[in-house]
Design a protein around this motif. Structure first.
Motif, mmCIF file in Angstrom:
data_model
loop_
_atom_site.group_PDB
_atom_site.id
_atom_site.type_symbol
_atom_site.label_atom_id
_atom_site.label_comp_id
_atom_site.label_asym_id
_atom_site.label_seq_id
_atom_site.Cartn_x
_atom_site.Cartn_y
_atom_site.Cartn_z
ATOM 1 N N LEU A 292 0.831 -1.202 0.000
ATOM 2 C CA LEU A 292 0.000 0.000 0.000
ATOM 3 C C LEU A 292 0.868 1.257 0.000
ATOM 4 O O LEU A 292 1.987 1.265 0.511
ATOM 5 C CB LEU A 292 -0.927 0.006 1.219
ATOM 6 C CG LEU A 292 -1.887 -1.171 1.351
ATOM 7 C CD1 LEU A 292 -2.739 -1.028 2.603
ATOM 8 C CD2 LEU A 292 -2.768 -1.314 0.108
ATOM 9 N N GLU A 293 0.317 2.294 -0.558
ATOM 10 C CA GLU A 293 0.980 3.601 -0.630
ATOM 11 C C GLU A 293 0.061 4.612 0.055
ATOM 12 O O GLU A 293 -1.123 4.708 -0.297
ATOM 13 C CB GLU A 293 1.195 3.963 -2.104
ATOM 14 C CG GLU A 293 1.980 5.224 -2.362
ATOM 15 C CD GLU A 293 2.197 5.439 -3.854
ATOM 16 O OE1 GLU A 293 2.209 6.612 -4.276
ATOM 17 O OE2 GLU A 293 2.325 4.435 -4.597
ATOM 18 N N TYR A 294 0.599 5.354 1.012
ATOM 19 C CA TYR A 294 -0.232 6.278 1.790
ATOM 20 C C TYR A 294 0.125 7.729 1.473
ATOM 21 O O TYR A 294 1.305 8.101 1.418
ATOM 22 C CB TYR A 294 -0.055 6.023 3.288
ATOM 23 C CG TYR A 294 -0.740 4.764 3.772
ATOM 24 C CD1 TYR A 294 -2.095 4.766 4.098
ATOM 25 C CD2 TYR A 294 -0.039 3.568 3.889
ATOM 26 C CE1 TYR A 294 -2.729 3.619 4.533
ATOM 27 C CE2 TYR A 294 -0.672 2.410 4.326
ATOM 28 C CZ TYR A 294 -2.011 2.440 4.654
ATOM 29 O OH TYR A 294 -2.638 1.305 5.077
ATOM 30 N N TRP A 295 -0.939 8.522 1.318
ATOM 31 C CA TRP A 295 -0.777 9.954 1.044
ATOM 32 C C TRP A 295 -1.740 10.751 1.913
ATOM 33 O O TRP A 295 -2.854 10.311 2.188
ATOM 34 C CB TRP A 295 -1.076 10.279 -0.420
ATOM 35 C CG TRP A 295 -0.025 9.836 -1.374
ATOM 36 C CD1 TRP A 295 0.155 8.581 -1.901
ATOM 37 C CD2 TRP A 295 1.000 10.651 -1.936
ATOM 38 N NE1 TRP A 295 1.221 8.567 -2.751
ATOM 39 C CE2 TRP A 295 1.771 9.826 -2.807
ATOM 40 C CE3 TRP A 295 1.355 11.999 -1.807
ATOM 41 C CZ2 TRP A 295 2.861 10.308 -3.522
ATOM 42 C CZ3 TRP A 295 2.445 12.479 -2.527
ATOM 43 C CH2 TRP A 295 3.193 11.642 -3.369
ATOM 44 N N LEU A 296 -1.298 11.921 2.311
ATOM 45 C CA LEU A 296 -2.152 12.915 2.956
ATOM 46 C C LEU A 296 -2.409 14.042 1.973
ATOM 47 O O LEU A 296 -1.462 14.598 1.391
ATOM 48 C CB LEU A 296 -1.460 13.479 4.204
ATOM 49 C CG LEU A 296 -2.036 14.776 4.791
ATOM 50 C CD1 LEU A 296 -3.441 14.542 5.365
ATOM 51 C CD2 LEU A 296 -1.107 15.347 5.861
ATOM 52 N N VAL A 297 -3.674 14.368 1.745
ATOM 53 C CA VAL A 297 -4.039 15.585 1.003
ATOM 54 C C VAL A 297 -4.480 16.608 2.039
ATOM 55 O O VAL A 297 -5.535 16.447 2.670
ATOM 56 C CB VAL A 297 -5.161 15.324 -0.020
ATOM 57 C CG1 VAL A 297 -5.639 16.649 -0.621
ATOM 58 C CG2 VAL A 297 -4.669 14.404 -1.125
#
Length: 359
Positions: free
Chosen positions: A111-116
């Protein structure tokens, strides 16, 4: 039922909107929320995105978070935006609801996690403190392997809001907003963005930005097609008079000689006259000058889309065409009842919830 929920939220935002934008007290303790119980569920979408903003991000009718999920085939979005939250509260919410969430596995290699992130307007009256809290939020995310896409603040303001936007006050809010915007975009030095808070950084105020203090991707919404770039300018002489009568402006320029003070007055008056051109376009507003409507959220998503990481699998519309051809506002709209009149139609318990029990 959804229409009722949207209506109630819009009413509450209308009632609390002015209060929510006041400078956030520095000593205010962040709200402690219940432990999180949510989890990501779409296994076929390996890019997990958390959206974190104030009431603009929390807008319930076709918000930009939903539009990003529709545009980007690899992305599953969880919207943690919260009405009325400033930068300090958003930082705490990020920790409580995401980093400390036992149902989110940040160590999963597939999985790849990002915060917008798109917040800070609710605390924009204290821009250096706001930037300090946003910077700490970014470092928290990066320390846990989460990458960051930062949306700048959107244009906001209106002449019908004189407490914040008339005369010298408008100039101060314009500059405060730009300070938060330009920090997120990475165009300010630490001392410019953080003021005295820059001394709290590793290396102090003079050290250059570290990668973990800034987003991987920054999207400028403030200078985008959401701006009312063709709005009429204010009267220049009226701005000169307003500035010369403003006690704070006079104190800030008290040490200047007459020629330097006159030059500062001309420059500041010209900038104050341009303030309406930094407001949100009228046809993109919902119930006030702060919150974009569904068309505004469409433009936010389409402005951001070309800048988003390739791993998200985004299919972007023709953004320039969308920016040049906004939807026209309806020719006429039915008159809107004053908010106090609408509140009288609500039962007492709901007026208490909305903060107006005395009506």
């Amino acid at each position: 039922m959804r229409g009722v929920v949207v209506g109630l939220l819009a009413s509450w935002l209308w009632v609390t909107g002015a209060r929510a934008q006041e400078p956030e007290p520095v000593a205010e303790a962040p709200e402690v929320e219940p432990p999180p119980t949510w989890r990501f569920k779409q296994k076929e979408r390996p890019v997990k995105v958390v959206v974190l903003a104030g009431s603009i991000g929390a807008w319930p009718k076709q918000p930009y978070a939903e539009r990003l999920a529709a545009m980007c085939s690899n992305v599953e979005v969880r919207n943690l935006s919260k009405v009325g939250f400033g930068a300090l509260q958003l930082k705490q919410r990020f920790k409580q609801q995401f980093l400390e969430n036992p149902y989110v596995s940040l160590r999963d290699p597939e999985l790849e996690y990002w915060l917008v992130f798109q917040g800070g307007l609710n605390s924009v009256g204290t821009p250096e403190r706001t930037n300090h809290d946003i910077r700490e939020l970014f470092t928290l995310a990066h320390a846990r392997g989460i990458k960051v896409v930062a949306f700048s603040l959107t244009p906001w303001g209106d002449d019908s809001d004189p407490k914040r936007w008339a005369g010298a006050a408008g100039l101060r809010y314009l500059r405060a907003t730009r300070t938060v915007v330009d920090f997120v975009l990475g165009v300010l030095a630490p001392q410019q963005a953080l003021g005295d808070y820059a001394r709290k950084r590793i290396g102090g105020a003079e050290a250059p930005w570290r990668p973990d203090e800034l987003p991987e991707v920054a999207v400028d919404l403030y200078r985008s097609s959401l701006r009312a770039t063709s709005a009429p300018l204010r009267d220049l002489e009226a701005m000169r008079v307003a500035l010369t009568k403003d006690a704070l402006w006079k104190r800030q320029h008290a040490d200047l000689d007459e020629a330097a003070r006159a030059a500062a007055l001309e420059a500041d008056a010209a900038e104050a006259a341009e303030v309406p051109r930094w407001f949100l376009r009228t046809e993109l507003r919902s119930f006030d000058h702060i919150h974009p409507n569904a068309e505004g959220h469409r433009l936010i998503a389409e402005t951001a889309c070309p800048r988003l990481p390739a791993s998200w699998g985004c299919t972007c519309p023709n953004t320039p065409a969308a920016a040049e051809s906004p939807a026209e506002a309806p020719a006429s709209q039915p008159p809107r009842l004053p908010m106090t009149t609408l509140l009288l139609l609500y039962p007492h318990w709901l007026r208490v919830l909305l903060g107006a029990p005395h009506l």
